[in-house]
Scaffold this motif. Structure first.
Motif, PDB file in Angstrom:
ATOM      1  N   LEU A  47     -50.956   4.594  30.117  1.00 47.68           N
ATOM      2  CA  LEU A  47     -52.608   4.264  29.992  1.00 47.68           C
ATOM      3  C   LEU A  47     -52.782   3.206  30.580  1.00 47.68           C
ATOM      4  CD1 LEU A  47     -54.897   7.029  28.198  1.00 47.68           C
ATOM      5  CD2 LEU A  47     -54.177   6.842  30.295  1.00 47.68           C
ATOM      6  N   LYS A  48     -52.163   2.038  29.720  1.00 45.93           N
ATOM      7  CA  LYS A  48     -52.443   0.965  29.617  1.00 45.93           C
ATOM      8  C   LYS A  48     -51.767   0.272  31.454  1.00 45.93           C
ATOM      9  CE  LYS A  48     -53.123  -0.350  25.241  1.00 45.93           C
ATOM     10  NZ  LYS A  48     -53.007   1.055  24.296  1.00 45.93           N
ATOM     11  N   PHE A  49     -50.454   0.823  31.930  1.00 48.62           N
ATOM     12  CA  PHE A  49     -50.734   0.729  33.452  1.00 48.62           C
ATOM     13  C   PHE A  49     -51.573   0.607  34.591  1.00 48.62           C
ATOM     14  CE2 PHE A  49     -45.768   1.368  32.237  1.00 48.62           C
ATOM     15  CZ  PHE A  49     -45.388   0.789  30.860  1.00 48.62           C
ATOM     16  N   SER A  50     -51.297  -0.118  34.873  1.00 53.48           N
ATOM     17  CA  SER A  50     -52.318  -1.080  36.616  1.00 53.48           C
ATOM     18  C   SER A  50     -51.062  -0.727  37.791  1.00 53.48           C
ATOM     19  CB  SER A  50     -53.230  -2.499  36.143  1.00 53.48           C
ATOM     20  OG  SER A  50     -53.623  -2.201  37.523  1.00 53.48           O
ATOM     21  N   THR A  51     -51.291  -1.632  38.623  1.00 55.20           N
ATOM     22  CA  THR A  51     -51.339  -1.344  39.956  1.00 55.20           C
ATOM     23  C   THR A  51     -49.598  -2.222  39.709  1.00 55.20           C
ATOM     24  OG1 THR A  51     -52.073  -2.719  40.552  1.00 55.20           O
ATOM     25  CG2 THR A  51     -52.758  -0.062  41.903  1.00 55.20           C
TER      26      THR A  51
ATOM     27  N   GLN B 234     -51.416  15.304  38.490  1.00 55.88           N
ATOM     28  CA  GLN B 234     -51.232  15.014  39.393  1.00 55.88           C
ATOM     29  C   GLN B 234     -49.614  14.701  37.996  1.00 55.88           C
ATOM     30  OE1 GLN B 234     -54.077  12.825  41.722  1.00 55.88           O
ATOM     31  NE2 GLN B 234     -53.256  11.766  42.208  1.00 55.88           N
TER      32      GLN B 234
ATOM     33  N   GLN C 228     -57.634   6.011  37.147  1.00 53.54           N
ATOM     34  CA  GLN C 228     -56.784   5.919  35.767  1.00 53.54           C
ATOM     35  C   GLN C 228     -56.570   4.025  36.057  1.00 53.54           C
ATOM     36  OE1 GLN C 228     -52.878   7.666  36.433  1.00 53.54           O
ATOM     37  NE2 GLN C 228     -51.450   6.038  35.712  1.00 53.54           N
ATOM     38  N   ASP C 229     -56.807   3.267  37.350  1.00 55.18           N
ATOM     39  CA  ASP C 229     -55.913   2.008  37.764  1.00 55.18           C
ATOM     40  C   ASP C 229     -57.326   1.538  36.633  1.00 55.18           C
ATOM     41  OD1 ASP C 229     -54.974  -0.041  37.982  1.00 55.18           O
ATOM     42  OD2 ASP C 229     -55.669  -0.106  39.930  1.00 55.18           O
TER      43      ASP C 229
ATOM     44  N   TYR D  25     -46.705  -0.341  37.933  1.00 54.45           N
ATOM     45  CA  TYR D  25     -46.397   0.539  38.618  1.00 54.45           C
ATOM     46  C   TYR D  25     -45.186  -0.091  39.260  1.00 54.45           C
ATOM     47  CZ  TYR D  25     -48.093   3.963  36.282  1.00 54.45           C
ATOM     48  OH  TYR D  25     -48.802   5.328  35.187  1.00 54.45           O
TER      49      TYR D  25
ATOM     50  N   GLU E 281     -49.414   7.376  26.090  1.00 53.09           N
ATOM     51  CA  GLU E 281     -50.416   6.763  25.228  1.00 53.09           C
ATOM     52  C   GLU E 281     -49.950   5.315  25.772  1.00 53.09           C
ATOM     53  OE1 GLU E 281     -54.108   6.513  23.604  1.00 53.09           O
ATOM     54  OE2 GLU E 281     -52.291   7.974  23.980  1.00 53.09           O
TER      55      GLU E 281
ATOM     56  N   ILE F   1     -53.669  14.489  29.629  1.00 52.87           N
ATOM     57  CA  ILE F   1     -55.434  13.970  29.099  1.00 52.87           C
ATOM     58  C   ILE F   1     -56.219  15.040  29.841  1.00 52.87           C
ATOM     59  CG2 ILE F   1     -58.338  12.652  29.364  1.00 52.87           C
ATOM     60  CD1 ILE F   1     -56.146  10.248  29.026  1.00 52.87           C
ATOM     61  N   ASN F   2     -55.695  15.108  31.286  1.00 54.48           N
ATOM     62  CA  ASN F   2     -56.433  16.274  32.200  1.00 54.48           C
ATOM     63  C   ASN F   2     -56.141  17.638  31.539  1.00 54.48           C
ATOM     64  OD1 ASN F   2     -57.137  13.728  32.940  1.00 54.48           O
ATOM     65  ND2 ASN F   2     -56.979  13.819  34.981  1.00 54.48           N
TER      66      ASN F   2
ATOM     67  N   LEU G  78     -51.680  -3.193  46.921  1.00 55.54           N
ATOM     68  CA  LEU G  78     -53.264  -2.478  45.862  1.00 55.54           C
ATOM     69  C   LEU G  78     -52.931  -3.939  44.680  1.00 55.54           C
ATOM     70  CD1 LEU G  78     -53.655   1.090  45.350  1.00 55.54           C
ATOM     71  CD2 LEU G  78     -54.325  -0.350  46.869  1.00 55.54           C
TER      72      LEU G  78
ATOM     73  N   PRO H  83     -62.479  13.973  32.829  1.00 54.53           N
ATOM     74  CA  PRO H  83     -61.474  13.420  31.658  1.00 54.53           C
ATOM     75  C   PRO H  83     -61.746  12.608  31.107  1.00 54.53           C
ATOM     76  CG  PRO H  83     -60.313  14.677  33.629  1.00 54.53           C
ATOM     77  CD  PRO H  83     -61.670  13.937  34.045  1.00 54.53           C
TER      78      PRO H  83
ATOM     79  N   GLY I 248     -48.494  11.603  35.491  1.00 48.65           N
ATOM     80  CA  GLY I 248     -49.022  10.258  35.569  1.00 48.65           C
ATOM     81  C   GLY I 248     -49.321  10.458  34.306  1.00 48.65           C
ATOM     82  N   PRO I 249     -49.975   8.848  33.176  1.00 49.87           N
ATOM     83  CA  PRO I 249     -50.031   9.241  32.123  1.00 49.87           C
ATOM     84  C   PRO I 249     -51.345   9.870  31.879  1.00 49.87           C
ATOM     85  CG  PRO I 249     -50.944   7.149  32.822  1.00 49.87           C
ATOM     86  CD  PRO I 249     -49.871   7.391  32.994  1.00 49.87           C
ATOM     87  N   THR I 250     -52.678  10.821  32.912  1.00 56.71           N
ATOM     88  CA  THR I 250     -53.962  10.626  32.794  1.00 56.71           C
ATOM     89  C   THR I 250     -53.624  12.619  33.115  1.00 56.71           C
ATOM     90  OG1 THR I 250     -53.827  10.636  34.610  1.00 56.71           O
ATOM     91  CG2 THR I 250     -55.043   9.750  33.501  1.00 56.71           C
TER      92      THR I 250
ATOM     93  N   ARG J 126     -50.198  -9.829  34.158  1.00 56.89           N
ATOM     94  CA  ARG J 126     -51.060  -9.075  32.754  1.00 56.89           C
ATOM     95  C   ARG J 126     -49.314  -8.832  31.510  1.00 56.89           C
ATOM     96  NH1 ARG J 126     -55.005  -5.127  33.006  1.00 56.89           N
ATOM     97  NH2 ARG J 126     -52.869  -3.549  32.862  1.00 56.89           N
TER      98      ARG J 126
ATOM     99  N   SER K 194     -56.841   1.317  33.132  1.00 60.47           N
ATOM    100  CA  SER K 194     -55.700   0.131  32.006  1.00 60.47           C
ATOM    101  C   SER K 194     -56.182  -1.004  32.750  1.00 60.47           C
ATOM    102  CB  SER K 194     -54.685   0.716  33.201  1.00 60.47           C
ATOM    103  OG  SER K 194     -55.036  -0.098  34.631  1.00 60.47           O
TER     104      SER K 194
END
Lengths: 324, 506
Positions: B144-148, B348, A193-194, B151, B141, B355-356, B458, A212, B350-352, B473, A197
């Protein structure tokens, strides 16, 4: 009436005695526990339950899965190794040698009676679809030039099942595996996911875990660390040899084992039964549904596999500077 | 228009998953369970969820999640019933308007009050479900552009909310939050693999398991209180309950704005981390009174506030799922538990997850609508049977609940250790509640503590320890600036006012 009842009781008693006599030789005569060193609902648990159900059908005794995910799996592995070697406690063993290398727990192949490997998932390298790297070679050449510029997700803990085979590839290609910024995560899904992004440049992982996001058009696999290509839908992903010219295999594995000292006849009975199960359509389909790779190695070959796992872990962890 | 947004194959699959006879049976059973739990004063919707977890363990993902959705929706409605009949709210979410509803009963309008609670619970629940189904995928949607980095800031915002929205003394809110954060530290940290506060115990290396901790925190305090406090039997005033649906349509026509406003406030408050159905009800009841044309009638058995707040507490349930599904940040204490269940079921958050497991997410939405529709017949039956349910002896009920707590905590990892965790957290939870310390911030700290720490570390690894990198960012920078503004502005405002006042004095 009375007499017939007596006969019946006597007959039953005889029958019980007779079966008991035979059963001493015929394992299993009571339910068997399968220890899964991972929480319920995860991948290891899923494959174990698949096996347990079919073992139960084949050997006519309940095979109960008991989850123990404490200490990241260390506790469960120790439980398997220290159980009574009577065949009534078995377990699933997976990539374990990092614990020894990290100084967390001394778990090694001599503590187990390995029965068979049933699953191997090769490691892979993934990038964001917008990444400039279109092939494994492009990525590796860039890493060779200046690896410290790149952030690589470990697809779980660094020094784990996905990182180590990739690090071995780095070494063989002439990249310093200590140079890139390695970013750990709580599992492959978060790493991917990271990567999607834009928070990472590359991520090690596996094809099933990345599936996926690959199918959603967010990630691109560069290669898979296996000597042969994977089945659909990953038939187009090149192997490490095709992408980089390095022939190598590595990734996550799962095997059935008992504690050391398990009688040879039980090992061989389990080996034969497991091979039959592994070949069955039910098992192969079940694994495919859960996106797990299948591989079969018998007891002898499994021991050799574990020794190779330990040797390659030792070497790579030392090169990474992670060995304690 | 919907073709682009909805994957019809997955939608069809989702319908198949929900309308499987076994799943439907589980949803119905857990509805009854929720109705019962909500109606017994002291047993809350959160507690009902916590006790359901070990049972969902043996189910597929859809029935497991369906059971929780149905039980909580029913419990929030059902909490209104003892409020109307006994002047004791069944769950904290009904407390805001219990006096009002009971005043209606005293005026001989018990049917109207019960009916309003039921009808507007259903309307609120459906609105919450609709909001969830529309907002969550769109937000995913973006997420999905979110990284650590993003978050980290999001979790900080969540914790800030937790302190701000906690009712009562903010200092006590902070104490509760810090306790949760401290407990979240126990165990091996994911980033560097360092064991912390484990005292050499191998059981503690995995950290404090969320589920036994929550079971203890939410269920045990009430059990202890039941022993220490004397609950006398209360007589039900209303003798015969007639048709509860009569007059509801008129009520809706008279207060359409209230209904909509309650729905909206519910969804928004629900989506805020740390605030759930109870706070949504308090706020929308207050809003209703503030903007009413007949303020003087409030408190005398006036149904207007019931329309607002009755809808709000049910729509809050749907709202709370939005951040839980999209970011893994719980909107209320129920979804804090739900997140644990989602992990166990391989969904899990989260945005995925959109999709998953799109089919499972669709199934979840369908269950939300279905459960709220089922509330009409089930709720009606519940009202009819309320007298029986309310007279279940507590001395029989409470030991059974304790038994479930113990078995459930044990079953999660098959370890006795988790039973101790449950009991210890229970005693701490009791001490908290007895001293007016809110429990919701602690739970949020427990859930978000790991998230904040992990994402911070991280991010630091990625930027080589440069703290300004947290603003590097666009989305992360904006979220960071917002968070800092929320922290600093009130202080600055206070300082400015103090200085200003000081200037006047001299």
């Amino acid at each position: 009436m009375k007499a017939s009842l007596k006969t019946l009781i006597a007959g039953t008693a005889l029958a019980v005695l007779a079966t008991a006599g035979v059963a001493q030789a015929a394992w299993p005569e009571r339910p068997v526990t399968i220890i899964v060193p991972a929480g319920a609902g995860g991948g290891t648990d899923g494959t174990a339950r698949l096996l347990a159900k079919q073992l139960q059908d084949e050997l006519k005794q309940p095979f109960n899965v008991v989850n123990n995910g404490q200490g990241g799996g260390i506790v469960g592995h120790t439980q398997i190794a220290t159980a009574r070697p009577d065949g009534y406690t078995l377990g699933i063993v997976y990539n374990y040698y990092q614990w020894k290398m990290l100084g967390q727990a001394d778990i090694n192949h001599t503590m187990f009676a390995p029965i068979a490997i049933y699953n191997v998932d090769p490691a892979a390298l993934l990038v964001n679809v917008n990444s400039p790297f279109k092939t494994g070679k492009e990525a590796f050449d860039a890493l060779k030039a200046d690896a410290s510029k790149y952030k690589i997700g470990c697809g779980g803990s660094c020094g784990g099942s996905w990182h180590i085979p990739n690090a071995e590839l780095f070494i063989k290609y002439g990249i310093d595996p200590k140079k890139p910024v390695m970013v750990p995560s709580a599992g492959g899904a978060l790493s991917n996911q990271d990567l999607a992004s834009g928070g990472l440049d590359l991520a090690v992982g596996s094809l099933p875990e990345g599936k996926p996001l690959i199918e959603a058009g967010k990630l691109r696999p560069l290669y898979v660390v296996s000597s042969a290509r994977q089945g659909a839908p990953f038939q187009d992903v090149p192997t490490a040899k095709e992408a980089l010219g390095v022939d190598m295999e590595g990734g996550a594995f799962r095997l059935v084992a008992g504690p050391k000292g398990l009688p040879a006849d039980i090992v061989s009975k389990l080996e034969t039964t497991l091979e039959k199960i592994w070949k069955s359509e039910e098992f192969q389909n079940g694994m495919k549904q859960r996106n797990f790779g299948t591989k079969w190695l018998n007891s002898k070959d499994t021991v050799a596999f574990m020794q190779a796992h330990e040797a390659s872990m030792t070497e790579t962890m030392k090169a990474l500077g992670l060995a304690k | 228009m919907l073709d682009g947004l909805v994957n019809t194959a997955n939608l069809a699959k989702a319908f198949g998953l929900v309308f499987d006879p076994k799943t439907l049976a589980i949803i119905c059973l857990s509805s009854f369970y929720g109705l019962f739990f909500g109606a017994i004063p002291g047993l809350t919707a959160t507690m009902a969820t916590a006790l359901l977890v070990p049972v969902t363990f043996f189910m597929d993902p859809v029935p497991a999640i369906g059971a929780i959705i149905a039980a909580t929706a029913m419990a929030i409605f059902s909490g209104d019933v003892p409020g109307v009949l006994l002047r004791i709210p069944g769950t904290p979410a009904s407390a805001a308007y219990t006096d009002e509803a009971y005043a209606m009963t005293m005026k001989g309008q018990a049917e109207l009050a019960l009916g309003a609670c039921l009808v507007f619970s259903v309307v609120g629940g459906l609105f919450g479900a609709l909001a969830l189904a529309l907002i969550a995928p769109a937000l995913a949607e973006l997420a999905l552009k979110f990284s650590t980095f993003e978050y980290f800031w999001l979790a900080c915002l969540g914790l800030t909310c937790a302190v701000f929205v906690a009712r009562g003394d903010p200092l006590k809110g902070i104490i509760s939050l810090c306790f949760g954060l401290a407990v979240a530290q126990v165990g091996i940290d994911v980033v560097h693999g360092t064991p912390r506060f484990t005292f050499g115990s191998i059981s503690l290396t995995g950290g404090i398991d969320l589920v036994p901790a929550l079971v203890g925190f939410f269920a045990v305090p009430e059990l202890i209180r039941n022993v220490t406090a004397n609950h006398g039997r209360v007589e039900i005033v209303a003798q015969n309950i007639g048709s509860v649906f009569r007059g509801q349509w008129e009520l809706f026509k008279r207060y359409p704005l209230n209904c909509f406003r309650g729905n909206l406030i519910g969804v928004l408050i629900g989506a805020l981390p740390g605030a759930g159905a109870d706070i949504a009800a308090w706020i929308s009841y207050a809003v209703s009174k503030r903007f009413s044309k007949e303020k003087e009638k409030f408190g005398t058995g006036h149904p207007e506030g019931l329309v607002d707040a009755g809808a709000a507490n049910n729509s809050a349930l749907g709202g709370a799922w939005v951040p839980a599904l999209v970011f893994g940040i719980p909107g209320d204490s129920i979804t804090a538990i739900v997140i644990g269940v989602l992990y166990m079921k391989g969904m899990q958050p989260g945005p995925t997850v959109f999709i998953n497991s799109q089919d499972l997410v669709y199934a979840l939405f369908i269950v939300f609508f279905l459960a709220n529709l089922l509330m009409i017949p089930f709720g009606w039956a519940m009202i009819k049977a309320s007298r029986r349910i309310l007279s279940v002896p507590r001395e029989v009920l409470m030991p059974i609940i304790l038994l479930f707590c113990v078995v459930g905590s044990f079953a999660i990892e098959n370890t006795l250790f988790n039973v101790w965790v449950m009991l210890a957290m229970g005693i701490i939870g009791y001490l908290f509640e007895e001293n007016g310390i809110p429990t919701a911030p602690a739970i949020l700290g427990l859930v978000l503590g790991k998230m904040i720490e992990e994402n911070f570390l991280l991010s630091m690894i990625k930027v080589g320890g440069d703290v300004t990198g947290l603003f590097g960012r666009p989305i992360g920078g904006t979220l960071g600036a917002t968070t800092l503004a929320i922290w600093i502005l009130p202080l600055a405002w206070l300082a400015w006012r103090r200085l200003g006042r000081g200037g006047h004095a001299t």
